[in-house]
Every structure is written in C-alpha cells, then in structure tokens.
Design an enzyme around this catalytic site. Structure first.
Site, short mmCIF file in Angstrom:
data_model
loop_
_atom_site.label_atom_id
_atom_site.label_comp_id
_atom_site.label_asym_id
_atom_site.label_seq_id
_atom_site.Cartn_x
_atom_site.Cartn_y
_atom_site.Cartn_z
N VAL A 71 1.34 -1.56 0.52
CA VAL A 71 1.15 -0.20 0.00
C VAL A 71 0.96 0.84 1.11
CG1 VAL A 71 -0.36 1.30 -1.38
CG2 VAL A 71 0.30 -0.95 -2.24
N LYS A 76 4.35 0.80 -5.74
CA LYS A 76 3.04 0.82 -5.08
C LYS A 76 1.92 1.09 -6.08
CE LYS A 76 4.78 2.22 -0.55
NZ LYS A 76 4.92 3.30 0.45
#
Length: 320
Positions: free
Chosen positions: A132, A204
């Site tokens: 992420v 994400k």
C-alpha cells in the site's frame, strides 16, 4: 535464509541490491528467480545481481520445488480484477511449507482472509508491508503498536500517478502529459489506466480494509470514480479559488458493514490531503482508543518499496 523471487522487475532488482548491501548483518540469499520475460535462474550458493536466465519453469510449482528456498517473494504486477496469478503463486508456496512476502496488493485486496488462514494451517508466515505505501510501516504499525485498538476507518491519498497528473493539469498541461511524466518517474502501473480510473487506489483501499478492519471485500466492492474526466480548465479554475483535487480513499464502519470509496475530491489547498504531492502518500487511521493517527511518506521510490519487502523478510527471520 534462501529466497525465491517470482518476478524481477524494478522492485526485485532493488531488493537484490539491498540484500547485497546488507548481507553482513542479514545473510539472505536469492537462490532462484522466475520471470515472465527472461525465464528462470537458479544457484544454491546465491545468484548475482545480473543472473543468467535459462528457460522458465513449466509451472510455478516446478519453480518453487527446484528453488530450494525457504521463503518466496511474490513481485508480479497487479491484476486488480482478480489478484491472479499472484494468489495462485502464494498458495503454491504455502502448500510447500514456504513463507511468503509480497509487494503485490492484488492478493491482499481479493483473498486476504483466506490466505491468512492457509498460512496459519501451513505453519508459515505471510507479510505484505509494501502493498500500500511502499516501505512505510502501515500493517506493522497496526499489528505491533496498537494493541486493543479498534480501527473505525481511514482516509488516504495513496496513488502517486494521480498526484502527478493533477499537478500537470493545474499547470495547464494535458492528462496525457501528466501520465507521461508519471511514467518517466516510474510510478505508474504497467497499465496506467489502473491509476487513472482508480483501480490501483481501490485495490489499496480494499487491502487496507481487509487487514485493518477484517472487511472481507474486493476492489469491486469499492465505490470508485477516477480522474479521467478532469481537464486543465477545471483545475485552473479551482487553483484561482485556492482549491485542488486529490484522489482520496475512504473507509468507515457502518451498521451495514464497512463502506469504501475512492473518489476525486475537491479540497482547499490548506487541507492536509491537498498537501500530498508527487510520489508522496498519506494515510490517516481512525481508532477508538488513539483517535486519529497518520503515516506519511515523502517522495518514495522503488528503493523504499524494496525496503518494505526487506523489512518483512527480516521480520519473518526473527520469528523463526
């Protein structure tokens, strides 16, 4: 510890350089590499930074069996629609008793709960810090430093390409110019439309929600609106009002489950989210006991993504 790399692009090569640099303190060796483009390479004593590739293994299972590695590093490119073939790669490693580190957000966005359980049953470790925010500690922060906290939601600016494109539009340049600049910097997905249409940010967002909030969602569950319709005229008009746009990821608990969205939002220039530029990212995590805390990374590159993978490998080695 012996490592098998599945993929050897920019992150894989940066990881190999980092492992070489830190070998005295962390004696990890890459003993096998499988790539889609170049084939496969093996050396039980450790491969050089520029290995000589031969024919690719016929299957990921053949590659893993031949690798002699204890840990597989999954570094293939994102498939936001399904997370494959990375999910299958990870499952094959678990089935062979190998620990796994991945920088591919697809498996975490699509199948985190199942993969976590499969790793537990196999008695192996599973880490994914780089999925992420490059190497910035997000998942490690929650796992190791927030005992007893319930995460109620989060807000983030998590896609670098859209930051670069929006700034190009604010300066009167075209969407295509911005994409080209992001591509030269090296921050776009292999298919830049994944960035522009919000798929990277949605993946994400789903990954964060799955790990931090046990949401059990996929990117398809994220309400998504990208930046493809933005124009220089729109951004210039907002600039005169001291406003700008960022692609913002949001998650909130509700009585009906976790609500997720990715959207281009108009923000005052003074907003903390508006200050995220270039390859920088920001994540604000809302908790019940600690209020809102944040993680910010300033203009990371591929080396920081590689460091996130390295830190996961070190973390696993320390648990053994």
């Amino acid at each position: 510890m012996k490592l098998a790399l599945i993929g050897y692009g920019n992150v894989g090569r940066a990881l190999a350089r980092l492992l070489e640099q830190k070998r005295a303190a962390f004696p990890f060796r890459i003993t096998a590499i499988q790539t889609l483009r170049h084939g496969a390479a093996y050396d039980a004593a450790g491969l050089p930074l520029k290995p000589k590739f031969g024919p690719a293994a016929a299957s990921i299972t053949e590659f893993l069996d031949r690798s002699g590695a204890e840990l597989a590093v999954e570094l293939t490119t994102l498939n936001p629609a399904s997370g494959e073939p990375a999910i299958a790669h990870i499952r094959a490693a678990f089935a062979r008793g190998k620990h796994v580190v991945t920088a591919n957000k697809g498996p975490i966005a699509h199948a985190y709960a199942e993969l976590r359980e499969e790793a537990r049953r196999a008695g192996v470790e599973f880490r994914f810090e780089s999925t992420v925010m490059d190497g910035a500690p997000v998942f490690n922060l929650a796992r190791n430093t927030l005992p007893g906290c319930r995460i109620q939601g989060f807000t983030g600016v998590l896609n670098s390409t859209t930051n670069v494109v929006i700034e190009a539009l604010r300066n009167g340049r075209s969407l295509e110019d911005g994409i080209g600049e992001a591509r030269r910097i090296g921050v776009t997905e292999a298919d830049a439309s994944y960035d522009i249409e919000g798929w990277d940010a949605a993946a994400k967002t789903a990954a964060l929600a799955n790990v931090l909030m046990d949401a059990r969602v996929t990117p398809l569950d994220v309400e998504r609106r990208g930046i493809g319709r933005l124009t220089p005229e729109k951004l210039l008009a907002l600039r005169q009002q001291r406003k700008t746009i960022r692609l913002v990821s949001r998650a909130r608990r509700s009585p009906n489950g976790v609500k997720l969205r990715v959207r281009a939002e108009v923000l005052p220039e003074t907003d903390v989210l508006a200050g995220v530029q270039g390859t920088s990212s920001l994540l604000l995590i809302d908790t019940d006991l600690m209020g809102t805390i944040g993680v910010f990374e300033l203009n990371p590159g591929v080396e920081q993504t590689a460091y996130g993978v390295f830190s996961d490998i070190v973390d696993i080695a320390r648990t053994l």
